[in-house]
Design a protein around this motif. Structure first.
Motif, PDB file in Angstrom:
ATOM      1  N   MET A   1      -1.118   2.756  -5.396  1.00  0.00           N
ATOM      2  CA  MET A   1      -2.562   2.987  -5.414  1.00  0.00           C
ATOM      3  C   MET A   1      -2.988   3.825  -6.625  1.00  0.00           C
ATOM      4  O   MET A   1      -2.219   4.631  -7.139  1.00  0.00           O
TER       5      MET A   1
ATOM      6  N   HIS B   1       1.589   5.188  -2.253  1.00  0.00           N
ATOM      7  CA  HIS B   1       1.090   6.164  -3.240  1.00  0.00           C
ATOM      8  C   HIS B   1       2.308   6.787  -3.905  1.00  0.00           C
ATOM      9  O   HIS B   1       3.087   7.478  -3.232  1.00  0.00           O
TER      10      HIS B   1
ATOM     11  N   ASP C   1       1.089   2.664   3.776  1.00  0.00           N
ATOM     12  CA  ASP C   1       0.203   3.747   3.294  1.00  0.00           C
ATOM     13  C   ASP C   1       1.011   5.032   3.106  1.00  0.00           C
ATOM     14  O   ASP C   1       0.568   6.120   3.511  1.00  0.00           O
TER      15      ASP C   1
ATOM     16  N   HIS D   1       0.842  -1.211   0.000  1.00  0.00           N
ATOM     17  CA  HIS D   1       0.000   0.000   0.000  1.00  0.00           C
ATOM     18  C   HIS D   1       0.871   1.252   0.000  1.00  0.00           C
ATOM     19  O   HIS D   1       1.314   1.726   1.039  1.00  0.00           O
TER      20      HIS D   1
ATOM     21  N   HIS E   1      -5.258  -0.603   5.825  1.00  0.00           N
ATOM     22  CA  HIS E   1      -5.055   0.244   7.023  1.00  0.00           C
ATOM     23  C   HIS E   1      -6.181   0.176   8.064  1.00  0.00           C
ATOM     24  O   HIS E   1      -6.844   1.173   8.358  1.00  0.00           O
TER      25      HIS E   1
ATOM     26  N   LYS F   1      -8.597  -1.681  -6.367  1.00  0.00           N
ATOM     27  CA  LYS F   1      -8.780  -0.917  -5.130  1.00  0.00           C
ATOM     28  C   LYS F   1     -10.150  -0.271  -5.163  1.00  0.00           C
ATOM     29  O   LYS F   1     -10.496   0.422  -6.125  1.00  0.00           O
TER      30      LYS F   1
END
Ligand code: DOR
Ligand code: ZN
Ligand code: ZN
Length: 359
Positions: free
Chosen positions: A45, A15, A228, A13, A156, A98
């Motif tokens: 993501m 970005h 994340d 996970h 998360h 996702k």
């Protein structure tokens, strides 16, 4: 100096912000941050700008990635009500789907049952589905996993009621998995107060009791630690409308090694949570001759200036941790060396997952 060898870590996970958010992060800087944090494969993501909801958008991002990535990268496709008919074609080169059920950064949202059903009907059963689900949306995701009899991965997870519900679902034999983030394991709403926008993310930081539940369930219910990693610039965070999200690729392993040092989990469990299970849950290929060398006895303070992420800050700046990444070897070649910046893997040397042959 002690040197321990761990397998290449996988972050399911992250970005990387391409396309459209390159001022926050790009494939070259994000994968440099990944390698220096001990990750040799990251899954990115789709809440980019535009989001990765069509085959064309995904292929465009894959082309940019192939030229720039320093470690292996998989791209998620995103679910949106307007692009349901694109799902089958999107799946071919995506690492998973996702689905965002709750409010967060970016435009992707699925808030109606017909769209959720269409996602489960059309997304190939061989490919994973991951959900941003908070509160009762977790129950919706568990219901879909049960009704369609197929795996759902929860991103998360941060609250006691959520992790306890997932534990019950697992006990009932349902095919659900989940990840927790180091920021929810190490920070609470008290830190959110101290940090202001630098401590704001979705899900928000929670109460001490929620954090205690995550640690209690780390031994069995939790499948993965995921960063994340959600970089935003300091200027954006200082604005009137600060976006949620914090960087995590370079602090997650040191934080978890510190927890090992403190006896909160074993090194073997850390490896399960950060390497073995992420590969299993997302069906990722092995990386031959790939490992991470760490010095578990190195003690130091996390500092913004030492980061590789383009955003250049972390909510953990100033914190003392144990455990430093010394060297990363990817497919037999040194990809990161803490003593020698010249050893950093070149942009374009990483591989896309799946490859162009779909595997
Ligand atoms: O805090 C967050 N930031 N949570 C998310 O779900 C998205 C992420 C982002 O993209 O910035
Ligand atoms: Zn999310
Ligand atoms: Zn995220």
């Amino acid at each position: 100096m002690t040197t321990l060898r761990l397998p290449g870590l996988v972050d399911v996970h992250t970005h990387l912000r391409v396309p459209g958010g390159e001022h926050k992060e790009d494939f070259a800087t994000g994968t440099a941050a990944a390698l220096s944090g001990g990750f040799t494969c990251v899954l990115a993501m789709p809440n980019t700008s535009p989001p990765l909801v069509t085959r064309t958008a995904l292929q465009g991002a894959r082309q940019l990635a192939q030229a720039s990535i320093r470690c292996d990268v998989g791209l998620f496709g995103g679910a949106s009500p307007e692009h349901i008919d694109d799902l089958a074609a999107l799946a071919e080169h995506a690492v998973g789907l996702k689905i965002y059920l709750n409010d967060t950064f970016g435009p992707l949202r699925v808030e109606d049952l017909p769209t959720l059903q269409a996602c489960f009907d059309r997304w190939p059963r061989t490919k994973p589905i991951a959900m941003h689900a908070e509160g009762q949306s977790v129950a919706v995701g568990i219901g879909l996993a049960a009704a369609y009899h197929r795996p759902v991965h929860f991103c998360h997870i941060s609250r006691r009621d959520e992790i306890e519900l997932i534990a019950s679902a697992k006990q009932a034999g349902l095919p659900v998995t989940c990840e927790v983030t180091p920021h929810h394991l190490f920070l609470t709403e008290a830190d959110a107060h101290r940090l202001g926008p630098l401590g704001d993310m979705r899900p928000r930081l929670a109460r001490q009791d929620d954090q205690d539940a995550l640690w209690q369930h780390l031994a069995n219910t939790v499948d993965c630690i995921a960063t994340d990693h959600a970089p935003h610039t300091l200027a954006e965070k200082a604005s009137d409308n600060p976006p949620p999200g914090v960087a995590g690729l370079e602090t997650s392993l040191p934080l978890m090694l510190t927890a090992v040092r403190q006896g909160r989990l074993t090194m073997a469990r850390l490896v399960e949570l950060m390497a073995v299970n992420p590969r299993r849950v997302f069906g990722l290929p092995d990386q031959a001759d790939t490992f991470v060398e760490i010095d578990p006895d190195a003690r130091y303070e996390i500092a913004n200036h030492a980061l590789h992420t383009k955003c250049g800050w972390t909510p953990f700046a100033g914190m003392q941790v144990w455990g430093r990444v010394q060297r990363v070897v990817l497919r037999g070649a040194v990809a990161y060396d803490s003593d020698d910046p010249d050893q950093m893997a070149q942009p374009g040397s990483g591989r896309l997952v799946p490859g162009n042959d779909g595997r």
